[in-house]
Write a protein that holds these residues in place. Structure first.
Motif, PDB file in Angstrom:
ATOM      1  N   GLU A 146      41.656  49.217  11.852  1.00  0.00           N
ATOM      2  CA  GLU A 146      40.591  50.015  11.970  1.00  0.00           C
ATOM      3  C   GLU A 146      39.665  49.443  13.238  1.00  0.00           C
ATOM      4  O   GLU A 146      39.217  48.383  13.168  1.00  0.00           O
ATOM      5  CB  GLU A 146      39.441  49.905  10.759  1.00  0.00           C
ATOM      6  N   LEU A 147      39.272  50.419  14.217  1.00  0.00           N
ATOM      7  CA  LEU A 147      38.367  49.943  15.435  1.00  0.00           C
ATOM      8  C   LEU A 147      37.113  50.151  14.879  1.00  0.00           C
ATOM      9  O   LEU A 147      36.718  50.724  14.210  1.00  0.00           O
ATOM     10  CB  LEU A 147      38.747  51.147  16.511  1.00  0.00           C
ATOM     11  N   SER A 148      36.639  48.985  15.568  1.00  0.00           N
ATOM     12  CA  SER A 148      34.976  48.812  15.540  1.00  0.00           C
ATOM     13  C   SER A 148      34.260  49.712  16.346  1.00  0.00           C
ATOM     14  O   SER A 148      34.639  50.142  17.406  1.00  0.00           O
ATOM     15  CB  SER A 148      34.697  47.348  16.055  1.00  0.00           C
ATOM     16  N   GLN A 149      33.291  50.437  15.851  1.00  0.00           N
ATOM     17  CA  GLN A 149      32.566  51.498  16.294  1.00  0.00           C
ATOM     18  C   GLN A 149      31.164  50.804  16.669  1.00  0.00           C
ATOM     19  O   GLN A 149      30.268  51.693  17.294  1.00  0.00           O
ATOM     20  CB  GLN A 149      32.443  52.676  15.520  1.00  0.00           C
ATOM     21  N   GLN A 150      30.964  49.676  16.350  1.00  0.00           N
ATOM     22  CA  GLN A 150      29.401  49.348  16.590  1.00  0.00           C
ATOM     23  C   GLN A 150      29.526  48.212  17.462  1.00  0.00           C
ATOM     24  O   GLN A 150      28.344  48.178  18.258  1.00  0.00           O
ATOM     25  CB  GLN A 150      29.046  48.435  15.345  1.00  0.00           C
ATOM     26  N   CYS A 151      30.196  47.129  17.764  1.00  0.00           N
ATOM     27  CA  CYS A 151      30.405  46.177  18.460  1.00  0.00           C
ATOM     28  C   CYS A 151      30.679  46.431  20.043  1.00  0.00           C
ATOM     29  O   CYS A 151      31.220  47.609  20.013  1.00  0.00           O
ATOM     30  CB  CYS A 151      31.216  44.993  18.185  1.00  0.00           C
ATOM     31  N   GLY A 152      30.301  45.729  21.049  1.00  0.00           N
ATOM     32  CA  GLY A 152      30.725  45.927  22.254  1.00  0.00           C
ATOM     33  C   GLY A 152      29.954  46.870  23.136  1.00  0.00           C
ATOM     34  O   GLY A 152      28.848  47.307  22.478  1.00  0.00           O
ATOM     35  N   THR A 153      30.205  47.071  24.367  1.00  0.00           N
ATOM     36  CA  THR A 153      29.250  48.065  25.141  1.00  0.00           C
ATOM     37  C   THR A 153      29.791  49.291  25.167  1.00  0.00           C
ATOM     38  O   THR A 153      30.613  49.632  24.607  1.00  0.00           O
ATOM     39  CB  THR A 153      29.471  47.462  26.703  1.00  0.00           C
ATOM     40  N   SER A 154      29.385  50.115  26.120  1.00  0.00           N
ATOM     41  CA  SER A 154      29.450  51.587  26.377  1.00  0.00           C
ATOM     42  C   SER A 154      31.113  51.781  26.935  1.00  0.00           C
ATOM     43  O   SER A 154      31.781  52.701  27.047  1.00  0.00           O
ATOM     44  CB  SER A 154      28.278  52.319  27.099  1.00  0.00           C
ATOM     45  N   TYR A 155      31.476  50.531  27.515  1.00  0.00           N
ATOM     46  CA  TYR A 155      32.925  50.463  28.070  1.00  0.00           C
ATOM     47  C   TYR A 155      33.979  50.168  27.016  1.00  0.00           C
ATOM     48  O   TYR A 155      35.162  50.457  27.459  1.00  0.00           O
ATOM     49  CB  TYR A 155      32.936  49.416  29.231  1.00  0.00           C
ATOM     50  N   ALA A 156      33.489  49.921  25.749  1.00  0.00           N
ATOM     51  CA  ALA A 156      34.553  49.580  24.778  1.00  0.00           C
ATOM     52  C   ALA A 156      35.536  50.927  24.346  1.00  0.00           C
ATOM     53  O   ALA A 156      34.982  52.057  24.531  1.00  0.00           O
ATOM     54  CB  ALA A 156      34.008  49.074  23.834  1.00  0.00           C
ATOM     55  N   ILE A 157      36.646  50.530  24.261  1.00  0.00           N
ATOM     56  CA  ILE A 157      37.543  51.553  23.668  1.00  0.00           C
ATOM     57  C   ILE A 157      37.284  51.738  22.349  1.00  0.00           C
ATOM     58  O   ILE A 157      37.537  50.804  21.383  1.00  0.00           O
ATOM     59  CB  ILE A 157      39.077  51.363  24.106  1.00  0.00           C
ATOM     60  N   ARG A 158      37.054  52.884  21.681  1.00  0.00           N
ATOM     61  CA  ARG A 158      36.720  53.156  20.365  1.00  0.00           C
ATOM     62  C   ARG A 158      37.781  54.203  19.586  1.00  0.00           C
ATOM     63  O   ARG A 158      37.515  54.509  18.421  1.00  0.00           O
ATOM     64  CB  ARG A 158      35.219  53.619  20.105  1.00  0.00           C
ATOM     65  N   GLU A 159      38.376  55.010  20.413  1.00  0.00           N
ATOM     66  CA  GLU A 159      39.287  55.984  20.009  1.00  0.00           C
ATOM     67  C   GLU A 159      40.762  55.339  20.051  1.00  0.00           C
ATOM     68  O   GLU A 159      41.143  54.881  21.149  1.00  0.00           O
ATOM     69  CB  GLU A 159      39.400  57.125  21.053  1.00  0.00           C
ATOM     70  N   GLU A 160      41.378  55.750  18.755  1.00  0.00           N
ATOM     71  CA  GLU A 160      42.736  55.034  18.730  1.00  0.00           C
ATOM     72  C   GLU A 160      43.742  55.623  19.853  1.00  0.00           C
ATOM     73  O   GLU A 160      44.650  54.688  20.376  1.00  0.00           O
ATOM     74  CB  GLU A 160      43.248  55.650  17.223  1.00  0.00           C
ATOM     75  N   ALA A 161      43.577  56.939  20.273  1.00  0.00           N
ATOM     76  CA  ALA A 161      44.537  57.381  21.161  1.00  0.00           C
ATOM     77  C   ALA A 161      44.491  56.654  22.628  1.00  0.00           C
ATOM     78  O   ALA A 161      45.394  56.375  23.318  1.00  0.00           O
ATOM     79  CB  ALA A 161      44.421  58.977  21.345  1.00  0.00           C
ATOM     80  N   LEU A 162      43.178  56.443  23.027  1.00  0.00           N
ATOM     81  CA  LEU A 162      43.018  55.581  24.170  1.00  0.00           C
ATOM     82  C   LEU A 162      43.544  54.207  23.959  1.00  0.00           C
ATOM     83  O   LEU A 162      43.875  53.662  25.106  1.00  0.00           O
ATOM     84  CB  LEU A 162      41.512  55.534  24.548  1.00  0.00           C
ATOM     85  N   LEU A 163      42.957  53.441  23.032  1.00  0.00           N
ATOM     86  CA  LEU A 163      43.533  52.150  22.742  1.00  0.00           C
ATOM     87  C   LEU A 163      45.048  52.091  22.853  1.00  0.00           C
ATOM     88  O   LEU A 163      45.655  51.178  23.561  1.00  0.00           O
ATOM     89  CB  LEU A 163      43.064  51.684  21.410  1.00  0.00           C
ATOM     90  N   LYS A 164      45.746  52.995  22.421  1.00  0.00           N
ATOM     91  CA  LYS A 164      47.211  52.980  22.458  1.00  0.00           C
ATOM     92  C   LYS A 164      47.777  53.135  23.828  1.00  0.00           C
ATOM     93  O   LYS A 164      48.783  52.752  24.105  1.00  0.00           O
ATOM     94  CB  LYS A 164      47.974  54.080  21.545  1.00  0.00           C
ATOM     95  N   GLN A 165      47.076  54.075  24.625  1.00  0.00           N
ATOM     96  CA  GLN A 165      47.463  54.146  25.957  1.00  0.00           C
ATOM     97  C   GLN A 165      47.099  52.713  26.714  1.00  0.00           C
ATOM     98  O   GLN A 165      47.996  52.324  27.563  1.00  0.00           O
ATOM     99  CB  GLN A 165      46.572  55.217  26.749  1.00  0.00           C
TER     100      GLN A 165
END
Length: 238
Positions: A146-165
């Motif tokens: 499950e991807l964290s939606q709270q940590c990191g900056t605005s540049y962090a990848i939070r969507e599964e499709a984008l992370l898979k890419q």
């Protein structure tokens, strides 16, 4: 700080993280270390806020859910290999593993005159906001957590499709990059440590962007890959 000192400091931290708050005498007896050595290292770790001192007892600022017996952590040869990278680039180097769907940093070799690098030991990060986490997922067998939606900056990848890419790009290039995704102004790199073509750990480094420019990435990654292969060979032998 020498690699021997780092090892002893890690043993103290690991003991406290597993066994809970303990007095000096108990630590030195359990680890079979001189009292002066345990006191000096424990007090240093307190100054670095890795440990806390409550009365006569020391306690870790992080808690392991189980002991981590990892060949890469206790090999003198592995320390020597990682120290070469630190000497070559004047950058710290970390070993990370997956633990409960997070990256856990289980080893740190700090730069000379930068003992604060050791505060990374025991740090946990969600996989989607760190180079080490993305590297472990890209080259490992674990399913996408499950991807964290709270940590990191605005540049962090939070969507599964984008992370898979992004993971596909990481597998193609052979390394992972965290470009200000966790901390603004900080760039991180990571390569897998593989056994039988599967990541069992990863090797990473980080620095302010001004000290780790894009033109340096290729050279640093090539060295990380070289040392990673050497560490992989050690793990297969042990």
């Amino acid at each position: 700080m020498t690699s021997t000192t780092v090892t002893k400091a890690y043993r103290i931290l690991e003991y406290l993280s597993i066994n809970g708050p303990s007095p000096l005498q108990q630590i030195m007896e359990a680890l079979d270390l001189p009292k002066a050595t345990v006191y000096r290292l424990a007090e240093t770790l307190v100054e670095l806020e890795v440990l806390q001192k409550v009365g006569p007892q020391y306690r870790a600022n992080w808690q392991k859910k189980r002991p981590l017996h990892h060949p890469i952590m206790n090999s003198w040869r592995s320390f020597g290999i990682m120290q070469k990278f630190v000497n070559q680039f004047n950058l710290p180097i970390y070993v990370g593993i997956l633990d409960d769907d997070e990256v856990l940093i289980v080893q740190v070799v700090p730069r000379s005159q930068h003992p604060d690098d050791s505060t990374k030991l025991g740090e946990r990060l969600p996989v989607n906001i760190s180079a080490m986490g993305k590297c472990l997922i890209a080259f490992g067998k674990d399913p996408l957590p499950e991807l964290s939606q709270q940590c990191g900056t605005s540049y962090a990848i939070r969507e599964e499709a984008l992370l898979k890419q992004n993971l596909a790009v990481i597998r193609h290039k052979g390394y992972a990059l965290d470009d200000e995704e966790n901390v603004i102004g900080l760039r991180c790199l990571a390569v897998p440590i593989c056994v039988q073509n599967q990541a069992v750990a990863c090797l990473g480094t980080s620095a302010p962007i001004k000290n780790l420019s894009r033109r340096k990435i290729s050279q640093i990654v090539n060295s990380l890959k070289t040392y990673s292969r050497q560490l992989s060979n050690i793990m297969m032998e042990e």
